[in-house]
Design an enzyme around this catalytic site. Structure first.
Site, PDB file in Angstrom:
ATOM      1  N   ASN A   1       0.848  -1.202   0.000  1.00 24.49           N
ATOM      2  CA  ASN A   1       0.000   0.000   0.000  1.00 24.49           C
ATOM      3  C   ASN A   1       0.883   1.251   0.000  1.00 24.49           C
ATOM      4  O   ASN A   1       2.108   1.147  -0.034  1.00 24.49           O
ATOM      5  CB  ASN A   1      -0.955  -0.026   1.200  1.00 24.49           C
TER       6      ASN A   1
ATOM      7  N   LYS B   1     -13.704   1.096  15.760  1.00 25.96           N
ATOM      8  CA  LYS B   1     -12.457   0.310  15.752  1.00 25.96           C
ATOM      9  C   LYS B   1     -11.817   0.312  17.138  1.00 25.96           C
ATOM     10  O   LYS B   1     -11.317  -0.711  17.612  1.00 25.96           O
ATOM     11  CB  LYS B   1     -11.503   0.906  14.711  1.00 25.96           C
TER      12      LYS B   1
ATOM     13  N   ASP C   1      -4.431  -6.153   5.134  1.00 25.66           N
ATOM     14  CA  ASP C   1      -5.480  -6.970   5.759  1.00 25.66           C
ATOM     15  C   ASP C   1      -5.466  -8.395   5.215  1.00 25.66           C
ATOM     16  O   ASP C   1      -5.847  -9.331   5.909  1.00 25.66           O
ATOM     17  CB  ASP C   1      -6.859  -6.345   5.507  1.00 25.66           C
TER      18      ASP C   1
ATOM     19  N   PHE D   1      -4.239   3.609  14.743  1.00 25.81           N
ATOM     20  CA  PHE D   1      -4.523   4.639  13.730  1.00 25.81           C
ATOM     21  C   PHE D   1      -5.692   4.164  12.888  1.00 25.81           C
ATOM     22  O   PHE D   1      -5.836   2.968  12.644  1.00 25.81           O
ATOM     23  CB  PHE D   1      -3.318   4.846  12.811  1.00 25.81           C
TER      24      PHE D   1
ATOM     25  N   LYS E   1       8.261 -17.592 -10.555  1.00 28.24           N
ATOM     26  CA  LYS E   1       7.535 -16.448 -11.108  1.00 28.24           C
ATOM     27  C   LYS E   1       6.322 -16.942 -11.924  1.00 28.24           C
ATOM     28  O   LYS E   1       6.474 -17.836 -12.770  1.00 28.24           O
ATOM     29  CB  LYS E   1       8.480 -15.642 -12.005  1.00 28.24           C
TER      30      LYS E   1
ATOM     31  N   LYS F   1     -11.413  -3.240  19.034  1.00 32.27           N
ATOM     32  CA  LYS F   1     -10.062  -3.768  19.279  1.00 32.27           C
ATOM     33  C   LYS F   1      -9.589  -3.518  20.711  1.00 32.27           C
ATOM     34  O   LYS F   1      -8.447  -3.798  21.032  1.00 32.27           O
ATOM     35  CB  LYS F   1      -9.070  -3.139  18.291  1.00 32.27           C
TER      36      LYS F   1
ATOM     37  N   PRO G   1      -3.122 -11.778  10.164  1.00 41.42           N
ATOM     38  CA  PRO G   1      -3.347 -11.566  11.594  1.00 41.42           C
ATOM     39  C   PRO G   1      -3.374 -10.072  11.898  1.00 41.42           C
ATOM     40  O   PRO G   1      -2.762  -9.269  11.193  1.00 41.42           O
ATOM     41  CB  PRO G   1      -2.130 -12.231  12.250  1.00 41.42           C
ATOM     42  N   ASP G   2      -4.096  -9.694  12.945  1.00 38.17           N
ATOM     43  CA  ASP G   2      -4.219  -8.287  13.335  1.00 38.17           C
ATOM     44  C   ASP G   2      -3.264  -8.019  14.501  1.00 38.17           C
ATOM     45  O   ASP G   2      -3.544  -8.372  15.646  1.00 38.17           O
ATOM     46  CB  ASP G   2      -5.675  -8.012  13.730  1.00 38.17           C
TER      47      ASP G   2
END
Ligand SMILES: Cc1cc2nc3c(=O)[nH]c(=O)nc-3n(C[C@H](O)[C@H](O)[C@H](O)COP(=O)(O)O)c2cc1C
Length: 412
Positions: A207, A335, A277, A321, A287, A339, A303-304
């Site tokens: 990302n 959130k 995620d 965040f 490849k 959490k 996993p978180d």
């Protein structure tokens, strides 16, 4: 504590009188101090005061034939272990940010290889001014320069807001490596940057996270006296001074590294990383060759890390965040509750010029029963404010169920 050779630059601001106290504190800590006054500073304070306190001649002019007979400005630039500019006026910040060398202090800053700490001091409107903020951003990107402050509060002109110089004792503590900072004695673990989830040996999913916010928080927590472990995904940023960086690649690596760091002892855990995620369910060993027109990648949940740390029985004070594009407050507070976080820092990444991959950010911080908006400001400036707020809230325990304090005043 290591004794250093400190070159103190004083510029033309009303806070210049406080720098006399800074010299006294630095001398008391055993440092050698030499002082340079700008022409602006000389209108506020006299060389004699600084000469008496430092026990060294004070330099004011680049074009002083006597001092420059032996290239005095180069000798001073080489002498310093650390340059501290306090107060740093808006004018000086502009000149430093643009590499000018039009007086003794700016020339010294060009010639020195020592770290340069800049303690801004000015009226709140001057500080918020877009040109000043642009110059501050340039300094924030400069690896030789660290910004110390500014503080906020009541100002000499009667205004209230950001722009006050940090108190001399705080500046002396920063020179001494943290001293009595708000996080002295605390161990802080911070995650930063993106993760990379491999598809095959040459491709991966990632990302836009640059890691800048996490790195700025690590530097600010270190400056506030904490021992800092920074678990970093792949970024192109230099390690902040005094911070232990532990590089990782995937979300699973990040979880493992975070678990180890928390096991070693952690008071505050700040999850600034943009962890993927999902990851490809299977990583091809070779490849993947181009063949069909369509291709489907099967992804599995990662996993978180933050939720895992927050669910521990010995969970530290956990700060998350939330980068959202719509209904920022609702998604962020959901959130936080889901959490079991002590605090969440929300930013609206749909706004241009802030958040991901940007040098600026503007956030709203939520904790159970309260909130505060910070910025827009350079990430380095924002990080110092966030560390201050995290220190304040975490000192009141995980739930913040504490007596009214300064921060409670910001509650809606
Ligand atoms: C009474 C007075 C107070 C001032 N206070 C500040 C200040 O706190 N911060 C600031 O950036 N400039 C302040 N200024 C403006 C600076 O003195 C001016 O920009 C000057 O050029 C700075 O010079 P220097 O960069 O050589 O130090 C003040 C000016 C006056 C007349």
């Amino acid at each position: 504590m290591a004794q250093k050779r400190i070159l103190l630059g004083v510029t033309g601001g009303i806070a210049a009188y406080k720098s006399a106290e800074l010299v006294r504190l630095l001398k008391k800590s055993g440092h050698a101090v030499r002082v340079v006054l700008t022409r602006g500073a000389e209108a506020f304070v006299t060389p004699l005061t600084f000469q008496a306190l430092s026990g060294e001649p004070v330099r004011t002019s680049l074009l002083d034939p006597e001092a420059e007979s032996g290239m005095g400005h180069i000798e001073l630039a080489k002498w310093a272990d650390q340059v501290v500019i306090a107060p740093a006026s808006a004018d000086f910040i502009a000149r430093l940010a643009n590499g000018l060398a039009d007086d003794l202090l700016t020339t010294l800053c060009c010639a020195t290889e020592a770290p340069i700490a800049v303690a801004p001091a000015m009226n709140q409107a001057m500080w918020r001014n877009t040109r000043t903020q642009r110059n501050v951003r340039l300094l924030a990107e400069d690896p030789q320069v660290t910004l110390w402050g500014p503080d906020q509060g009541e100002q000499a002109c009667g205004d209230t807001g950001p722009g006050r110089m940090l108190e001399p004792q705080v500046l002396a503590d920063l020179v001494n490596g943290g001293g009595d900072g708000v996080l002295t004695g605390k161990r802080v673990v911070i995650t930063a940057g993106p993760t990379r989830e491999p598809i095959d040996p040459v491709r991966y999913i990632t990302n836009h996270s640059s890691g800048k916010m996490g790195y700025a928080l690590a530097a600010a927590a270190r400056a506030a006296g904490a021992r800092v472990v920074l678990i970093s995904g792949p970024v192109s940023l230099a390690a902040p001074a005094g911070v232990e960086v532990r590089p990782v690649t995937t979300a699973e690596d990040m979880l493992a590294a975070a678990g180890r760091a928390v096991d070693e002892g952690c008071d505050i855990f700040i999850a600034a990383a943009a962890v993927a995620d999902y990851r490809p369910g299977a990583v091809a060993e070779q490849k993947i060759k181009k063949s069909a027109d369509d291709m489907t990648l099967a992804l599995v949940r990662n996993p978180d890390t933050l939720a895992t740390v927050a669910a521990r029985e010995d969970a530290p004070y956990c700060v998350g965040f939330a980068a959202e594009t719509t209904e920022v407050a609702r998604y962020a507070t959901d959130k936080m509750v889901r959490k079991k976080l002590a605090m969440i820092i929300a930013n609206d990444v749909s706004q241009p010029g802030i958040g991901f991959n940007s040098d600026n950010n503007a956030v709203t911080v939520f904790w159970p029963g309260g909130q505060r908006s910070l910025g827009p400001a350079a990430k380095q400036v924002l990080a110092a404010d966030l560390v201050q707020l995290i220190a304040e809230r975490s000192s009141q325990g995980r739930d913040g169920a504490a007596p009214a304090t300064q921060s409670n005043k910001d509650q809606p």
